[in-house]
Scaffold this motif. Structure first.
Motif, short mmCIF file in Angstrom:
data_model
loop_
_atom_site.label_atom_id
_atom_site.label_comp_id
_atom_site.label_asym_id
_atom_site.label_seq_id
_atom_site.Cartn_x
_atom_site.Cartn_y
_atom_site.Cartn_z
N GLN A 156 -6.37 -43.18 -4.54
CA GLN A 156 -5.93 -41.89 -5.07
C GLN A 156 -7.05 -41.07 -5.70
O GLN A 156 -7.22 -39.90 -5.36
CB GLN A 156 -4.83 -42.09 -6.11
CG GLN A 156 -3.55 -42.63 -5.53
CD GLN A 156 -2.47 -42.82 -6.60
OE1 GLN A 156 -2.51 -42.23 -7.66
NE2 GLN A 156 -1.51 -43.66 -6.29
N ASP A 157 -7.77 -41.65 -6.65
CA ASP A 157 -8.75 -40.89 -7.42
C ASP A 157 -10.09 -40.77 -6.70
O ASP A 157 -10.70 -41.76 -6.33
CB ASP A 157 -8.96 -41.54 -8.80
CG ASP A 157 -7.73 -41.45 -9.67
OD1 ASP A 157 -7.10 -40.38 -9.69
OD2 ASP A 157 -7.40 -42.45 -10.33
N GLU A 158 -10.55 -39.52 -6.56
CA GLU A 158 -11.85 -39.24 -5.97
C GLU A 158 -12.94 -39.73 -6.93
O GLU A 158 -12.88 -39.44 -8.12
CB GLU A 158 -11.95 -37.73 -5.79
CG GLU A 158 -12.85 -37.27 -4.72
CD GLU A 158 -12.72 -35.77 -4.50
OE1 GLU A 158 -13.32 -35.01 -5.28
OE2 GLU A 158 -12.02 -35.38 -3.54
N ILE A 159 -13.91 -40.49 -6.40
CA ILE A 159 -14.96 -41.01 -7.27
C ILE A 159 -16.37 -40.58 -6.88
O ILE A 159 -17.25 -40.52 -7.73
CB ILE A 159 -14.89 -42.56 -7.41
CG1 ILE A 159 -15.04 -43.23 -6.04
CG2 ILE A 159 -13.63 -42.99 -8.12
CD1 ILE A 159 -15.26 -44.74 -6.10
N VAL A 160 -16.60 -40.32 -5.60
CA VAL A 160 -17.95 -39.96 -5.13
C VAL A 160 -17.84 -38.89 -4.05
O VAL A 160 -16.98 -38.99 -3.17
CB VAL A 160 -18.70 -41.18 -4.55
CG1 VAL A 160 -20.07 -40.79 -4.00
CG2 VAL A 160 -18.87 -42.29 -5.58
N ILE A 161 -18.72 -37.89 -4.12
CA ILE A 161 -18.86 -36.88 -3.07
C ILE A 161 -20.19 -37.15 -2.38
O ILE A 161 -21.22 -37.28 -3.05
CB ILE A 161 -18.88 -35.44 -3.65
CG1 ILE A 161 -17.70 -35.19 -4.58
CG2 ILE A 161 -18.96 -34.42 -2.53
CD1 ILE A 161 -16.34 -35.22 -3.95
N VAL A 162 -20.15 -37.25 -1.05
CA VAL A 162 -21.36 -37.50 -0.27
C VAL A 162 -21.57 -36.33 0.67
O VAL A 162 -20.70 -36.01 1.49
CB VAL A 162 -21.25 -38.82 0.55
CG1 VAL A 162 -22.51 -39.07 1.34
CG2 VAL A 162 -20.92 -39.99 -0.35
N LYS A 163 -22.74 -35.68 0.54
CA LYS A 163 -23.08 -34.55 1.41
C LYS A 163 -24.19 -34.97 2.34
O LYS A 163 -25.17 -35.56 1.91
CB LYS A 163 -23.52 -33.35 0.57
CG LYS A 163 -22.40 -32.83 -0.31
CD LYS A 163 -22.82 -31.60 -1.09
CE LYS A 163 -21.64 -31.13 -1.93
NZ LYS A 163 -21.85 -29.82 -2.48
N LYS A 164 -24.00 -34.64 3.61
CA LYS A 164 -25.00 -35.01 4.62
C LYS A 164 -26.12 -34.01 4.63
O LYS A 164 -25.95 -32.85 4.43
CB LYS A 164 -24.35 -35.12 5.98
CG LYS A 164 -25.28 -35.67 7.02
CD LYS A 164 -24.54 -36.08 8.25
CE LYS A 164 -25.54 -36.68 9.23
NZ LYS A 164 -24.94 -37.08 10.45
#
Length: 164
Positions: A156-164
């Motif tokens: 449920q909870d967003e923990i990491v954003i990964v941008k290419k």
């Protein structure tokens, strides 16, 4: 007329990882193991688990399930390679307390059950139950940012954003 038929598939660049396990979010720098805290394997975050179920943090493909079932590798749709490592020094348990629900090559959706583990066994026999979630090909990504949260719920909870 054929524009849609031959249109190139849009490339996924930014992805969000949800918590693969419920518990308390821990900064990677605070993990009591230099391999993780010094980001030798890559950047990410960790969770001190409150239960023994690991779910897929992202849509992707299983690229590795360690023979000891203490860790799993996922290739995300944007090319990010994610490793979930359950506990510290758990390889020495030789699979005791772990059950894998996926295999190499399986296509997974966010929230799918990957591994279950006996939290009590891990707590008693391993160095720590803290579970790092690492982007192992950090150098191939442009940005990795960790959300500022305390408690997280798996799937449920967003923990990491990964941008290419």
């Amino acid at each position: 007329m054929f524009g849609k038929l031959f249109k190139k598939k849009e490339e996924v660049t930014d992805i969000s990882l949800v918590a693969p396990v419920s518990g308390v979010l821990v900064a990677l720098e605070d993990v009591p193991d230099p391999v993780f805290s010094q980001k030798m394997m890559g950047d990410g975050v960790a969770v001190k688990p409150s239960n023994g179920e690991v779910v897929a943090p992202i849509d992707g493909k299983i690229v590795q399930v360690f023979p000891t079932k203490h860790a799993v590798g996922i290739m995300a749709d944007n090319g990010a390679e994610i490793m979930i490592h359950i506990g510290l020094e758990t390889v020495s348990l030789e699979g005791e307390g772990f059950t894998a629900h996926v295999g190499e090559g399986d296509r997974i959706k966010q929230g799918d059950k990957l591994i279950t583990f006996d939290l009590q066994v891990i707590g008693e026999k391993a160095k720590d139950t803290v579970t790092p979630i690492i982007v192992t090909n950090t150098d191939d990504m442009s940005e990795i940012s960790v959300e500022d949260k305390k408690e997280v719920t798996a799937g449920q909870d967003e923990i990491v954003i990964v941008k290419k």
